[in-house]
Write a protein that holds these residues in place. Structure first.
Motif: not given
Length: 568
Positions: A7-24, A88-99
């Motif tokens: 994500g942007y703007p951010r510092k090195h110790n903050e940002g949108r959390v992304e997780v690599f699961y099932n090769d994605e 895993w993968g079960n969500s009713d969210c959109s990317h506007e709710e990314d933590a």
């Protein structure tokens, strides 16, 4: 599971959390998000804890799957997978709710930064290719290892190999120098390949020459019967030369003197080892730092190559090499990797609100393996960071080195700095002239004396010394040199402008200067004055001393040896 901040703007110790699961790669929804979730995720990312979290895609909307929703962690879980969630993968969210998370800017000891080229892992990805140590110093070799080889096309493909190992590629199109030596190796190498069955893994490796690592070039894998591949070719042959900073000889020293006459516009400060430090640039006759926004390996590699090193292995953010002083000249530097100088890269001029010195960018560069650390060791210390210095001499062609001691006469902090650097142990805390309490080795002969270093050398052998004509008044082992090294150090800086602003002259009566006399603060002629009558003319000023290093400053004398004085 793998995790990263984006994500942007951010510092090195903050940002949108992304997780690599099932090769994605995917994101996490902010529904029911808590600080406990953030603690677990920050530990995944190599930080000790979280200080906060962000909802509603504060760092921008992600792409791909939303892997987790309604996550509920207590905070002590070892993995986010151990927390309660909808699956895993079960969500009713959109990317506007990314933590997102904000982590405490303190790394878990030993954790590897994500902005790092991990040479061993990446080389494993390209068929475990490693440059062999066929000759002394590891600067020349034939590319066949463990029955694997890489076949390279012509052109610029060789350079990233050497960039990753900190070596500068020799021109293999000429018949002289290292390339000539390579052609001399070819005949014996053909004999070697005829006798040994080789399994080729890669072919058609194509590099532009700007890649940080060989694995970043395009290449193809051989399919099927690898032993029958590469019929028209043979295992790759590479020739490497140390860069100018690592070359020996009088011609190099002459060239270095010529280079020093023209002032460089970029330098590294605050690093304990060669090729690492806070990046500082010269602009309008004033040295300043670079803000770490968007700082990455491509920009760091341009800095490293400009300074005569290989590519960058780490792009460090968050003033990891200490905070600088003065202006912050550049922000959001975005190099392509082809630039000859950092000044050729796009960047944004800084405004005071943008950055602080807590965000100073730094680098760790790849440097040639010179083997200097094999010629020095410590003995007798309580830890690997301290001990009596032992050096190897007479390690000529095929000869076994002879280990001996260094005379402690004249040994000080500058010499200790070089010894700690050669050992790869960081900064020097102390240089010791007596080491009777570290008498744990059977090495007793003095083999080096008169050592005088400037503090910048890579090896004690590069410092001035007496050579074979030893001259040491005290030759007993108790007078051998020793060091105490440290991975971090304080860095004290006097606030010079304040001294200039506050300086004034004062005529002070002698009867008010008894304490100053006892403390030896007056010049020697004060002893001849007619005490307590008359006066002395003093230069008075205020001063501030700042510590910009990565460790607390502590006086050399411990508290037990401090003396109370009535003048204080």
């Amino acid at each position: 599971l793998k995790f990263r901040l984006a994500g942007y703007p951010r510092k090195h110790n903050e940002g949108r959390v992304e997780v690599f699961y099932n090769d994605e790669w995917g994101t996490i929804c902010d529904d029911d998000f808590t600080l406990g979730n953030a603690h677990v995720l920050c530990r995944h990312l190599g930080f000790v804890a979280a200080t906060g979290w962000a909802h509603s895609a504060k760092y921008g909307k992600g792409v791909g799957r939303i892997w987790l929703d309604n996550v509920n962690c207590a905070g002590g879980e070892k993995s986010i997978g151990d927390c309660k969630h909808r699956g895993w993968g079960n969500s009713d969210c959109s990317h506007e709710e990314d933590a997102g998370v904000v982590c405490k800017d303190e790394r878990i000891p030993g954790f590897k930064d994500s902005n790092v080229i991990e040479v061993r892992k990446l080389l494993a990805r390209v068929a475990t290719a490693r440059i062999p140590q066929s000759t002394r110093g590891g600067c020349l070799g034939v590319g066949a290892w463990q029955a694997r080889c890489v076949t390279l096309g012509t052109g610029k493909g060789a350079r990233p190999v050497h960039a990753a190992t900190g070596r500068v590629a020799g021109d293999t199109s000429t018949a002289t120098g290292p390339a000539g030596r390579v052609s001399g190796l070819l005949s014996s190498h053909r004999l070697f390949t005829e006798r040994q069955q080789l399994n080729y893994r890669l072919h058609s490796v194509s590099c532009t020459g700007t890649e940080v690592h060989l694995s970043m070039c395009s290449f193809e894998f051989y399919r099927g019967n690898a032993s029958a591949a590469c019929r028209a070719g043979m295992p790759v042959v590479v020739s490497c030369l140390p860069g100018p900073l690592f070359a020996a000889g009088s011609a190099h020293k002459k060239k270095q003197r010529q280079q020093q006459q023209g002032q460089p516009r970029i330098r590294l400060k605050g690093g304990a080892r060669i090729g690492e430090g806070r990046v500082e640039v010269l602009k309008s006759s004033e040295w300043g730092t670079i803000c770490d926004d968007r700082w990455n390996l491509l920009s760091a590699s341009v800095v490293c190559r400009e300074l005569g090193f290989g590519s960058a292995k780490e792009a460090l953010t968050g003033a990891r090499m200490g905070q600088g002083t003065g202006p912050i000249h550049l922000n959001e530097v975005q190099c392509q990797g082809t630039e000859k100088s950092l000044w050729s890269c796009p960047f944004r001029n800084i405004t005071q609100e943008d950055c602080k010195h807590t965000e100073d960018a730094a680098v760790r560069c790849n440097i040639p393996y010179m083997g200097y650390e094999n010629l020095i060791r410590l003995s007798g210390g309580r830890s690997r960071f301290e001990g009596r210095v032992e050096v190897a001499v007479g390690a000529g062609d095929g000869e076994q080195p002879r280990w001996g001691l260094v005379c402690g006469e004249g040994w000080g902090t500058l010499e200790a700095m070089v010894a700690c650097r050669q050992l790869g142990l960081g900064f020097a805390n102390h240089g010791l002239q007596e080491t009777w309490y570290w008498d744990a080795s059977n090495v007793t002969d003095m083999v080096m004396s008169g050592v005088k270093c400037g503090g910048h050398e890579m090896s004690l052998s590069h410092c001035q010394h007496h050579g074979t004509s030893l001259s040491c008044r005290n030759t007993g082992t108790r007078f051998a040199a020793g060091v105490i090294c440290s991975e971090t150090a304080s860095d004290l800086l006097l606030h010079a402008p304040l001294v200039q602003e506050t300086a004034y002259i004062e005529d002070r009566p002698l009867h008010m200067l008894y304490c100053a006399a006892e403390e030896n603060c007056l010049s020697s002629s004060a002893r001849l004055a007619n005490w307590p009558y008359g006066h002395r003319r003093l230069l008075r000023f205020s001063s501030q001393i700042h510590n910009h290093g990565r460790a607390d400053f502590r006086p050399k004398a411990g508290r037990h040896s401090w003396v109370w004085h009535e003048c204080h």
